[in-house]
Design a protein around this motif. Structure first.
Motif, PDB file in Angstrom:
ATOM      1  N   TYR A 134       8.150  90.265  17.909  1.00 23.11           N
ATOM      2  CA  TYR A 134       7.422  89.081  17.433  1.00 23.11           C
ATOM      3  C   TYR A 134       6.485  88.545  18.507  1.00 23.11           C
ATOM      4  O   TYR A 134       6.844  88.405  19.681  1.00 23.11           O
ATOM      5  CB  TYR A 134       8.398  87.970  17.016  1.00 23.11           C
ATOM      6  CG  TYR A 134       7.666  86.739  16.534  1.00 23.11           C
ATOM      7  CD1 TYR A 134       7.157  86.688  15.237  1.00 23.11           C
ATOM      8  CD2 TYR A 134       7.430  85.662  17.383  1.00 23.11           C
ATOM      9  CE1 TYR A 134       6.443  85.582  14.794  1.00 23.11           C
ATOM     10  CE2 TYR A 134       6.723  84.546  16.954  1.00 23.11           C
ATOM     11  CZ  TYR A 134       6.234  84.508  15.666  1.00 23.11           C
ATOM     12  OH  TYR A 134       5.522  83.412  15.229  1.00 23.11           O
ATOM     13  N   THR A 135       5.286  88.235  18.077  1.00 21.27           N
ATOM     14  CA  THR A 135       4.309  87.586  18.939  1.00 21.27           C
ATOM     15  C   THR A 135       3.337  86.842  18.049  1.00 21.27           C
ATOM     16  O   THR A 135       3.428  86.915  16.815  1.00 21.27           O
ATOM     17  CB  THR A 135       3.587  88.601  19.842  1.00 21.27           C
ATOM     18  OG1 THR A 135       2.785  87.904  20.800  1.00 21.27           O
ATOM     19  CG2 THR A 135       2.687  89.531  19.024  1.00 21.27           C
ATOM     20  N   THR A 136       2.397  86.128  18.642  1.00 26.58           N
ATOM     21  CA  THR A 136       1.372  85.445  17.865  1.00 26.58           C
ATOM     22  C   THR A 136      -0.001  85.841  18.390  1.00 26.58           C
ATOM     23  O   THR A 136      -0.180  86.082  19.589  1.00 26.58           O
ATOM     24  CB  THR A 136       1.514  83.912  17.941  1.00 26.58           C
ATOM     25  OG1 THR A 136       1.398  83.489  19.301  1.00 26.58           O
ATOM     26  CG2 THR A 136       2.857  83.460  17.391  1.00 26.58           C
ATOM     27  N   SER A 137      -0.950  85.929  17.496  1.00 23.97           N
ATOM     28  CA  SER A 137      -2.340  86.233  17.817  1.00 23.97           C
ATOM     29  C   SER A 137      -3.104  86.150  16.502  1.00 23.97           C
ATOM     30  O   SER A 137      -2.494  86.002  15.430  1.00 23.97           O
ATOM     31  CB  SER A 137      -2.473  87.646  18.416  1.00 23.97           C
ATOM     32  OG  SER A 137      -2.431  88.632  17.388  1.00 23.97           O
ATOM     33  N   PRO A 138      -4.424  86.284  16.528  1.00 24.23           N
ATOM     34  CA  PRO A 138      -5.174  86.279  15.268  1.00 24.23           C
ATOM     35  C   PRO A 138      -4.762  87.390  14.305  1.00 24.23           C
ATOM     36  O   PRO A 138      -4.939  87.252  13.095  1.00 24.23           O
ATOM     37  CB  PRO A 138      -6.626  86.464  15.738  1.00 24.23           C
ATOM     38  CG  PRO A 138      -6.652  85.867  17.102  1.00 24.23           C
ATOM     39  CD  PRO A 138      -5.323  86.228  17.701  1.00 24.23           C
ATOM     40  N   VAL A 139      -4.196  88.500  14.828  1.00 23.54           N
ATOM     41  CA  VAL A 139      -3.809  89.593  13.931  1.00 23.54           C
ATOM     42  C   VAL A 139      -2.327  89.548  13.560  1.00 23.54           C
ATOM     43  O   VAL A 139      -1.911  90.178  12.590  1.00 23.54           O
ATOM     44  CB  VAL A 139      -4.141  90.978  14.541  1.00 23.54           C
ATOM     45  CG1 VAL A 139      -5.631  91.124  14.739  1.00 23.54           C
ATOM     46  CG2 VAL A 139      -3.389  91.212  15.844  1.00 23.54           C
ATOM     47  N   HIS A 140      -1.522  88.816  14.317  1.00 21.26           N
ATOM     48  CA  HIS A 140      -0.082  88.773  14.054  1.00 21.26           C
ATOM     49  C   HIS A 140       0.245  87.609  13.117  1.00 21.26           C
ATOM     50  O   HIS A 140       0.814  86.590  13.515  1.00 21.26           O
ATOM     51  CB  HIS A 140       0.695  88.669  15.365  1.00 21.26           C
ATOM     52  CG  HIS A 140       0.631  89.906  16.190  1.00 21.26           C
ATOM     53  ND1 HIS A 140      -0.303  90.090  17.186  1.00 21.26           N
ATOM     54  CD2 HIS A 140       1.377  91.042  16.153  1.00 21.26           C
ATOM     55  CE1 HIS A 140      -0.129  91.286  17.744  1.00 21.26           C
ATOM     56  NE2 HIS A 140       0.879  91.882  17.131  1.00 21.26           N
ATOM     57  N   THR A 141      -0.106  87.795  11.866  1.00 17.84           N
ATOM     58  CA  THR A 141       0.119  86.790  10.843  1.00 17.84           C
ATOM     59  C   THR A 141       1.412  87.087  10.096  1.00 17.84           C
ATOM     60  O   THR A 141       2.007  88.157  10.243  1.00 17.84           O
ATOM     61  CB  THR A 141      -1.044  86.790   9.852  1.00 17.84           C
ATOM     62  OG1 THR A 141      -1.077  88.075   9.196  1.00 17.84           O
ATOM     63  CG2 THR A 141      -2.382  86.562  10.559  1.00 17.84           C
TER      64      THR A 141
END
Length: 458
Positions: A145-152
């Motif tokens: 798990y991570t967050t970014s513009p692609v990790h929705t």
């Protein structure tokens, strides 16, 4: 909604996160019958950093450790963490090695294999899933798990559906940095429940200070299993405390009953173990510090101490904040890789290089060059073209699964080590960690080094 279950991490991630995986088998064995009577869904006992630390520092056979635990645990499933095609090492291994390693893991006592890939490139876990299913063990696929513009959330739902189609028996949301915020956890779990028909587990870390709140939201949202650690090895860079989570969440959810008396007995035992490691210097108090900056920098707790150590070696620890600010920029340039082993170390080192040289991407670690060539798998988003060209020049990016380029390796390794051992398990140990395995087989600890308090994330 099913009854909430608990996986106990004290024998793997709990002590990996807090005392650099230094708990010995002699410290583990006396409490195993008690742990077996608590009522856990599973005990996480192997994988991660346990394998190489046994060989390198503890003068233990990691396979014998697993067999010993299995001998004493009669009623509870044993679980391990596997880095997909990387197995327990830091590079890709050939398919024949993956098949044999998983076969021997199950044969020696593992029931559940949690497998993940640092890039969430499912090609890098497919072989592991196939081998696990072939051995009739439980195949749990983990999302890094991570967050970014692609990790929705849509991205994670798609990956989960593909994992289920691949043969996953359950799915773990692996929040190695402790950045999954409560409201997002609630929405993510609800959406995943609509997307897949297999159990969901959540593995978090308390480093940022929010994991306990996230676990509560996850429980209400319908998570099936939570990873927790007995209180002496909980909190900080480890998981929330088993006893506290069980007490509180039982008021919100129907839970599988745990034996509270046995929980208290086990906690008392591990407190004495923890005290021993504090006395001999294996416990660094920094692992218990809350690091809210993780929420913005997404740097796992163990990575923070490693970065600071690198900068101190250069006499530049006063530039720590600059490196922290550089990490998200490097991560964006490289296509938003999740910061989990080995990518966390790679991105962090590149950020250090960028700061200490005074010029961004003047130097590249060889691992970053390999990453830019596709040898770790497909990045979540495209790598910045200018940086990629600078890293690999006219070499081309590979689009196949990296392991497809590797020839079988087991037989050659067996010949190399036959003077010391013909046991398949030790040939596999040699394949993963040649220097440490050979030193162990020759009768000593691999290296007379001071205790390394770097925490390997994952």
């Amino acid at each position: 909604m099913s009854q909430l279950k608990f996986t106990e991490t004290v024998l793997r991630d709990g002590h990996q996160s807090q005392i650099a995986t230094r708990m010995t088998i002699d410290e583990i064995v006396p409490i195993l019958p008690v742990l077996d009577e608590i009522g856990y869904h599973a005990l996480e006992v192997w994988g991660g950093a346990t394998f190489d630390v046994c060989l390198r520092y503890l003068n233990e056979n990691p396979w014998e450790r697993l067999r010993t635990i299995r001998k004493h645990i009669k009623n509870t499933q044993l679980q391990m963490l596997l880095r997909g095609q990387n197995l327990l090492g830091y590079k890709h291994y050939a398919n024949d090695v993956v098949d044999r390693f998983i076969g021997k893991s199950v044969e020696n006592g593992i029931d559940i294999i949690r497998v993940f890939d640092a890039l969430n490139d499912l090609r890098n876990i497919e072989r592991s899933v196939q081998a696990t299913k072939r051995e009739s063990a439980h195949s749990q696929c983990a999302i890094a798990y991570t967050t970014s513009p692609v990790h929705t959330i849509d991205y994670y739902c798609d990956i989960s559906q593909r994992m289920e189609e691949m043969g996953a028996d359950s799915i773990c949301i692996k929040d190695m940095a402790g950045i999954l915020i409560p409201e997002t956890a609630s929405e993510l779990i609800q959406r995943l429940k609509e997307s897949v028909n297999i159990p969901l587990e959540l593995h978090g870390h308390s480093t940022s200070g929010i994991c306990e709140m996230t676990y509560m939201k996850a429980a209400v949202a319908g998570i099936d299993i939570l990873d927790t650690a007995l209180s002496p090895f909980s909190g900080g860079t480890a998981q929330p405390a088993t006893e506290s989570q069980y007490n509180i969440l039982s008021t919100y959810r129907d839970t599988v009953p745990l034996n509270v008396d046995k929980l208290e007995e086990a906690a008392k035992y591990f407190k004495s173990v923890k005290d021993t490691h504090i006395s001999c210097g294996n416990f660094n108090p920094r692992v218990m510090m809350t690091e809210p900056k993780i929420l913005s920098y997404q740097v796992p707790g163990g990575m923070l101490s490693n970065l600071l150590s690198q900068l101190k070696d250069q006499g530049m620890d006063d530039r720590f904040e600059e490196v922290l600010e550089e990490i998200p920029k490097v991560r964006k340039d490289l296509g938003y890789p999740p910061l989990v082993t080995p990518l966390s170390q790679m991105v962090g080192t590149q950020a250090v290089f960028n700061i200490i040289t005074g010029e961004r991407y003047k130097l590249f670690p060889k691992e970053i060059r390999a990453y830019c060539k596709g040898l770790y798998g497909m990045p979540p988003a495209p790598i910045d073209k200018e940086i990629q060209n600078k890293a690999i020049g006219e070499e081309t990016f590979i689009h196949c699964c990296p392991a497809d380029l590797l020839p079988d390796a087991y037989e050659e390794a067996a010949l190399e080590i036959k003077d010391l051992s013909e046991e398949e398990e030790m040939v596999l140990a040699y394949l993963l960690f040649p220097e440490y395995a050979r030193a162990y087989l020759e009768g000593g600890v691999a290296a007379n080094e001071p205790i390394n308090l770097e925490i390997v994330v994952g």
